[in-house]
Design a protein around this motif. Structure first.
Motif, PDB file in Angstrom:
ATOM      1  N   PRO A 215      36.158  44.256 -17.214  1.00  0.00           N
ATOM      2  CA  PRO A 215      35.067  44.018 -16.258  1.00  0.00           C
ATOM      3  C   PRO A 215      35.036  42.630 -15.634  1.00  0.00           C
ATOM      4  N   HIS A 216      35.700  41.655 -16.231  1.00  0.00           N
ATOM      5  CA  HIS A 216      35.693  40.301 -15.674  1.00  0.00           C
ATOM      6  C   HIS A 216      37.022  39.933 -15.010  1.00  0.00           C
ATOM      7  N   ILE A 217      37.875  40.938 -14.828  1.00  0.00           N
ATOM      8  CA  ILE A 217      39.161  40.715 -14.174  1.00  0.00           C
ATOM      9  C   ILE A 217      39.257  41.638 -12.966  1.00  0.00           C
ATOM     10  N   SER A 218      39.605  41.088 -11.819  1.00  0.00           N
ATOM     11  CA  SER A 218      39.687  41.885 -10.593  1.00  0.00           C
ATOM     12  C   SER A 218      41.074  42.501 -10.425  1.00  0.00           C
ATOM     13  N   LEU A 219      41.146  43.494  -9.561  1.00  0.00           N
ATOM     14  CA  LEU A 219      42.427  44.085  -9.229  1.00  0.00           C
ATOM     15  C   LEU A 219      43.357  43.036  -8.633  1.00  0.00           C
ATOM     16  N   ASN A 220      42.813  42.159  -7.828  1.00  0.00           N
ATOM     17  CA  ASN A 220      43.624  41.097  -7.229  1.00  0.00           C
ATOM     18  C   ASN A 220      44.219  40.179  -8.293  1.00  0.00           C
ATOM     19  N   ASP A 221      43.467  39.943  -9.372  1.00  0.00           N
ATOM     20  CA  ASP A 221      43.989  39.138 -10.477  1.00  0.00           C
ATOM     21  C   ASP A 221      45.234  39.787 -11.075  1.00  0.00           C
ATOM     22  N   ILE A 222      45.175  41.097 -11.258  1.00  0.00           N
ATOM     23  CA  ILE A 222      46.298  41.813 -11.857  1.00  0.00           C
ATOM     24  C   ILE A 222      47.480  41.845 -10.900  1.00  0.00           C
ATOM     25  N   VAL A 223      47.206  42.000  -9.607  1.00  0.00           N
ATOM     26  CA  VAL A 223      48.274  41.946  -8.601  1.00  0.00           C
ATOM     27  C   VAL A 223      48.965  40.589  -8.646  1.00  0.00           C
ATOM     28  N   ARG A 224      48.203  39.515  -8.627  1.00  0.00           N
ATOM     29  CA  ARG A 224      48.795  38.178  -8.655  1.00  0.00           C
ATOM     30  C   ARG A 224      49.602  37.948  -9.927  1.00  0.00           C
ATOM     31  N   SER A 225      49.195  38.593 -10.993  1.00  0.00           N
ATOM     32  CA  SER A 225      49.891  38.430 -12.261  1.00  0.00           C
ATOM     33  C   SER A 225      51.240  39.146 -12.276  1.00  0.00           C
ATOM     34  N   ASN A 226      51.327  40.316 -11.663  1.00  0.00           N
ATOM     35  CA  ASN A 226      52.493  41.178 -11.862  1.00  0.00           C
ATOM     36  C   ASN A 226      53.361  41.428 -10.650  1.00  0.00           C
ATOM     37  N   ILE A 227      52.896  41.131  -9.457  1.00  0.00           N
ATOM     38  CA  ILE A 227      53.650  41.476  -8.258  1.00  0.00           C
ATOM     39  C   ILE A 227      55.048  40.871  -8.271  1.00  0.00           C
TER      40      ILE A 227
ATOM     41  N   TYR B  25      56.090  50.369 -19.840  1.00  0.00           N
ATOM     42  CA  TYR B  25      55.101  51.270 -20.465  1.00  0.00           C
ATOM     43  C   TYR B  25      53.756  50.566 -20.653  1.00  0.00           C
ATOM     44  N   CYS B  26      53.437  49.676 -19.714  1.00  0.00           N
ATOM     45  CA  CYS B  26      52.162  48.961 -19.781  1.00  0.00           C
ATOM     46  C   CYS B  26      51.033  49.784 -19.189  1.00  0.00           C
ATOM     47  N   LEU B  27      51.377  50.799 -18.381  1.00  0.00           N
ATOM     48  CA  LEU B  27      50.429  51.710 -17.729  1.00  0.00           C
ATOM     49  C   LEU B  27      49.577  51.022 -16.654  1.00  0.00           C
ATOM     50  N   ALA B  28      50.031  49.873 -16.166  1.00  0.00           N
ATOM     51  CA  ALA B  28      49.284  49.196 -15.099  1.00  0.00           C
ATOM     52  C   ALA B  28      49.182  50.083 -13.866  1.00  0.00           C
TER      53      ALA B  28
ATOM     54  N   ILE C  44      49.660  24.480 -22.327  1.00  0.00           N
ATOM     55  CA  ILE C  44      50.159  25.512 -21.426  1.00  0.00           C
ATOM     56  C   ILE C  44      49.942  26.861 -22.091  1.00  0.00           C
ATOM     57  N   VAL C  45      49.395  27.811 -21.332  1.00  0.00           N
ATOM     58  CA  VAL C  45      49.176  29.158 -21.855  1.00  0.00           C
ATOM     59  C   VAL C  45      49.862  30.163 -20.932  1.00  0.00           C
ATOM     60  N   PHE C  46      50.697  31.006 -21.521  1.00  0.00           N
ATOM     61  CA  PHE C  46      51.381  32.079 -20.803  1.00  0.00           C
ATOM     62  C   PHE C  46      50.769  33.417 -21.217  1.00  0.00           C
ATOM     63  N   TYR C  47      50.779  34.389 -20.297  1.00  0.00           N
ATOM     64  CA  TYR C  47      50.185  35.680 -20.629  1.00  0.00           C
ATOM     65  C   TYR C  47      50.898  36.819 -19.919  1.00  0.00           C
ATOM     66  N   PHE C  48      50.715  38.014 -20.449  1.00  0.00           N
ATOM     67  CA  PHE C  48      51.128  39.249 -19.779  1.00  0.00           C
ATOM     68  C   PHE C  48      49.962  40.221 -19.867  1.00  0.00           C
ATOM     69  N   THR C  49      49.658  40.897 -18.755  1.00  0.00           N
ATOM     70  CA  THR C  49      48.508  41.807 -18.732  1.00  0.00           C
ATOM     71  C   THR C  49      48.793  43.019 -17.860  1.00  0.00           C
ATOM     72  N   ALA C  50      48.126  44.130 -18.165  1.00  0.00           N
ATOM     73  CA  ALA C  50      48.217  45.339 -17.342  1.00  0.00           C
ATOM     74  C   ALA C  50      46.842  45.790 -16.886  1.00  0.00           C
ATOM     75  N   THR C  51      45.841  45.609 -17.738  1.00  0.00           N
ATOM     76  CA  THR C  51      44.471  46.015 -17.402  1.00  0.00           C
ATOM     77  C   THR C  51      43.513  44.834 -17.325  1.00  0.00           C
ATOM     78  N   GLY C  52      44.001  43.641 -17.631  1.00  0.00           N
ATOM     79  CA  GLY C  52      43.150  42.454 -17.580  1.00  0.00           C
ATOM     80  C   GLY C  52      42.692  41.949 -18.926  1.00  0.00           C
ATOM     81  N   ASN C  53      42.848  42.733 -19.989  1.00  0.00           N
ATOM     82  CA  ASN C  53      42.404  42.279 -21.304  1.00  0.00           C
ATOM     83  C   ASN C  53      43.053  40.957 -21.708  1.00  0.00           C
TER      84      ASN C  53
END
Length: 296
Positions: free
Chosen positions: A283-295, A254-257, A45-54
């Motif tokens: 470049p390999h992460i879409s805006l939709n990916d970030i939305v799904r991650s943080n909404i 203060y993630c600046l997303a 299992i892998v958990f993550y937090f992202t703001a710009t996709g990195n």
């Protein structure tokens, strides 16, 4: 390596709306189906937090279905069990983001092998040591912690346009880290006394980033078109669309997303940025990916 096609910000807006929240939960696969299998048959299992996709891109190197910490934190019961459990997140002033710290404090992680992958953009200072110390204080014993150098997206200091020109050899770093984790390598780097002293001197000159109120640091400019991207990428739900435009308040990660993903560059830092016209999204992460991650 997973090589997603990047969706443009304007194109992604077409797919946003009321259904996004459901998509966010669906993308987690439900909490009854969390694990993915590694090449050697281990349950991971892998958990993550992202703001710009990195960090999402990094997490995908270790699991095809990594789980967003902001989404998982909505669950009442945070008990997870597998052969391997990993946390992937960015370095914020030599410490994990607040939401990652809260997750580690609240969650029960049952696995014989625990690892952390920490993305950073300039200098990893003593992030490994401070994170490991924090984890141990909360009864979590990591077997492996490493850092990955990527584009530095800290807008107050770095020009995103210049940063993206630098080859930081991400692929080579990921290959080594993926191999280490697959072999369940046990390794947590230690700082020399000289390195530790240097880190302390530098960190003492950098103000503590949290807690801070979003009203104190962000400003929404007149070119805001009310698209609502900021309301969907903020992991703390600090932004709302009102009859008078976008409003924001509340404790900020203060993630600046919000700034990085605004298609109009209408959100800015009150204290200025290295380049107000430059923004970054992996470049390999879409805006939709970030939305799904943080909404929220």
């Amino acid at each position: 390596m997973i090589d997603d096609k990047k969706m443009t910000q304007r194109g992604a807006l077409k797919y946003m709306g009321a259904s996004v929240a459901g998509m966010a939960l669906a993308s987690m696969g439900g909490l009854s189906c969390l694990t993915s299998c590694t090449e050697n048959g281990k349950k991971r299992i892998v958990f993550y937090f992202t703001a710009t996709g990195n960090s999402l891109y990094a997490a995908r190197q270790f699991s095809e279905t990594p789980l967003s910490i902001p989404q998982v934190m909505k669950e009442n019961e945070l008990v997870f069990e597998a052969d391997e459990i990993g946390l992937v997140f960015p370095d914020y002033r030599a410490m994990a983001p607040e939401i990652v710290k809260r997750f580690l404090q609240k969650a029960t992680l049952k696995a014989p092998y625990l690892f952390s992958i920490i993305t950073y953009g300039h200098w990893d200072c003593n992030i490994v040591e401070s994170w490991n110390k924090f984890a141990l204080q909360h009864g979590v014993h990591f077997n492996y912690i490493t850092t990955i150098l990527m584009v530095d997206n800290w807008l107050p200091v770095f020009d995103m346009n210049e940063e993206m020109k630098i080859d930081k050899q991400e692929n080579e770093q990921f290959r080594q880290a993926v191999t280490d984790v697959l072999k369940e390598k046990n390794h947590i780097p230690e700082l020399s006394e000289e390195e530790r002293k240097r880190c302390e001197e530098v960190l003492n000159r950098i103000p503590v980033l949290f807690p801070v109120n979003s009203e104190d640091i962000f400003e929404v400019k007149d070119n805001c078109i009310g698209c609502g991207v900021c309301t969907r990428v903020c992991p703390r739900k600090n932004y709302i669309l009102s009859g008078n435009g976008v409003k924001h308040s509340g404790d900020c990660e203060y993630c600046l997303a919000c700034i990085q993903n605004c298609p109009q560059k209408a959100i800015v830092l009150k204290n200025g940025e290295a380049n107000p016209n430059a923004r970054y999204q992996h470049p390999h992460i879409s805006l939709n990916d970030i939305v799904r991650s943080n909404i929220q």
